[in-house]
Design a protein around this motif. Structure first.
Motif, mmCIF file in Angstrom:
data_model
loop_
_atom_site.group_PDB
_atom_site.id
_atom_site.type_symbol
_atom_site.label_atom_id
_atom_site.label_comp_id
_atom_site.label_asym_id
_atom_site.label_seq_id
_atom_site.Cartn_x
_atom_site.Cartn_y
_atom_site.Cartn_z
ATOM 1 N N ASN A 61 2.465 5.759 23.786
ATOM 2 C CA ASN A 61 2.605 6.480 25.050
ATOM 3 C C ASN A 61 3.709 5.890 25.911
ATOM 4 O O ASN A 61 4.495 6.620 26.514
ATOM 5 C CB ASN A 61 1.285 6.485 25.818
ATOM 6 C CG ASN A 61 0.247 7.370 25.173
ATOM 7 O OD1 ASN A 61 0.573 8.315 24.481
ATOM 8 N ND2 ASN A 61 -1.011 7.056 25.385
ATOM 9 N N GLU A 64 7.069 6.942 24.478
ATOM 10 C CA GLU A 64 7.367 8.342 24.786
ATOM 11 C C GLU A 64 7.749 8.507 26.255
ATOM 12 O O GLU A 64 8.667 9.257 26.574
ATOM 13 C CB GLU A 64 6.167 9.239 24.460
ATOM 14 C CG GLU A 64 5.985 9.503 22.995
ATOM 15 C CD GLU A 64 4.787 10.401 22.698
ATOM 16 O OE1 GLU A 64 3.981 10.675 23.620
ATOM 17 O OE2 GLU A 64 4.657 10.828 21.546
ATOM 18 N N GLY A 68 11.246 9.691 27.348
ATOM 19 C CA GLY A 68 11.234 10.970 28.060
ATOM 20 C C GLY A 68 11.910 10.892 29.416
ATOM 21 O O GLY A 68 12.717 11.751 29.772
ATOM 22 N N MET A 82 11.800 16.372 23.822
ATOM 23 C CA MET A 82 10.765 15.385 24.120
ATOM 24 C C MET A 82 9.384 16.028 24.162
ATOM 25 O O MET A 82 8.415 15.468 23.649
ATOM 26 C CB MET A 82 11.046 14.678 25.450
ATOM 27 C CG MET A 82 12.001 13.515 25.335
ATOM 28 S SD MET A 82 11.564 12.332 24.035
ATOM 29 C CE MET A 82 9.936 11.812 24.545
ATOM 30 N N MET A 86 6.205 15.011 21.761
ATOM 31 C CA MET A 86 4.878 14.660 22.275
ATOM 32 C C MET A 86 3.798 15.576 21.686
ATOM 33 O O MET A 86 2.721 15.108 21.306
ATOM 34 C CB MET A 86 4.871 14.696 23.802
ATOM 35 C CG MET A 86 5.622 13.532 24.410
ATOM 36 S SD MET A 86 5.465 13.476 26.194
ATOM 37 C CE MET A 86 7.104 13.941 26.686
ATOM 38 N N SER A 89 3.268 14.505 18.076
ATOM 39 C CA SER A 89 2.521 13.238 18.011
ATOM 40 C C SER A 89 1.039 13.493 18.235
ATOM 41 O O SER A 89 0.188 12.967 17.512
ATOM 42 C CB SER A 89 3.030 12.251 19.067
ATOM 43 O OG SER A 89 4.343 11.870 18.794
#
Length: 148
Positions: A61, A64, A68, A82, A86, A89
């Motif tokens: 997290n 990301e 991001g 992005m 996410m 994922s």
């Protein structure tokens, strides 16, 4: 026109650099990773194992989020990319909460051939096995060769 192409090339180079940097930040050093393999895993309590898996998720997290924010601030075209990463994922780990991963890793490390595979890679194996990924056998073979 030439300036626009140069700007686009520089932007893409910066984006690729940011992705590479973020990936490197998430990869533990090889020495530390090897120490966190089967024997390490087996010595943890169920609660510690769960905390470790949750920590790995926190790392995903954080990566990301950093990536991001950087891409959104610098390259507005990357917002869709992005968001797609996410979503993918989340879909990849769907149906694999921390407790299920802990149980799967417990089983994974009962095979002596897996004892030297770092937990961070073992996680990928068990999630891919859960998703019935047809390439997971080859991936596991490569890991066993890399961490004999």
């Amino acid at each position: 026109m030439t300036q626009r192409r140069k700007a686009r090339s520089a932007g893409m180079a910066a984006m690729i650099g940011a992705i590479a940097l973020a990936a490197l930040l998430c990869v533990p050093s090889r020495g530390l990773a090897v120490k966190r393999a089967g024997a390490f895993w087996s010595g943890l309590s169920r609660e510690q194992k769960t905390d470790l898996i949750l920590g790995i998720f926190d790392g995903f997290n954080l990566n990301e989020n950093i990536l991001g924010i950087t891409l959104k601030n610098e390259y507005t075209i990357c917002t869709d990319i992005m968001e797609s990463i996410m979503r993918q994922s989340d879909a990849f780990f769907a149906g694999m909460p921390a407790g299920k991963i802990v149980t799967a890793l417990d089983t994974f490390y009962t095979d002596r051939k897996n004892k030297n595979i770092p937990v961070s890679w073992g996680l990928w194996v068990v999630v891919r096995q859960n998703r019935k990924d047809p390439t997971v056998g080859d991936f596991l073979g490569e890991l066993r060769a890399l961490y004999p």
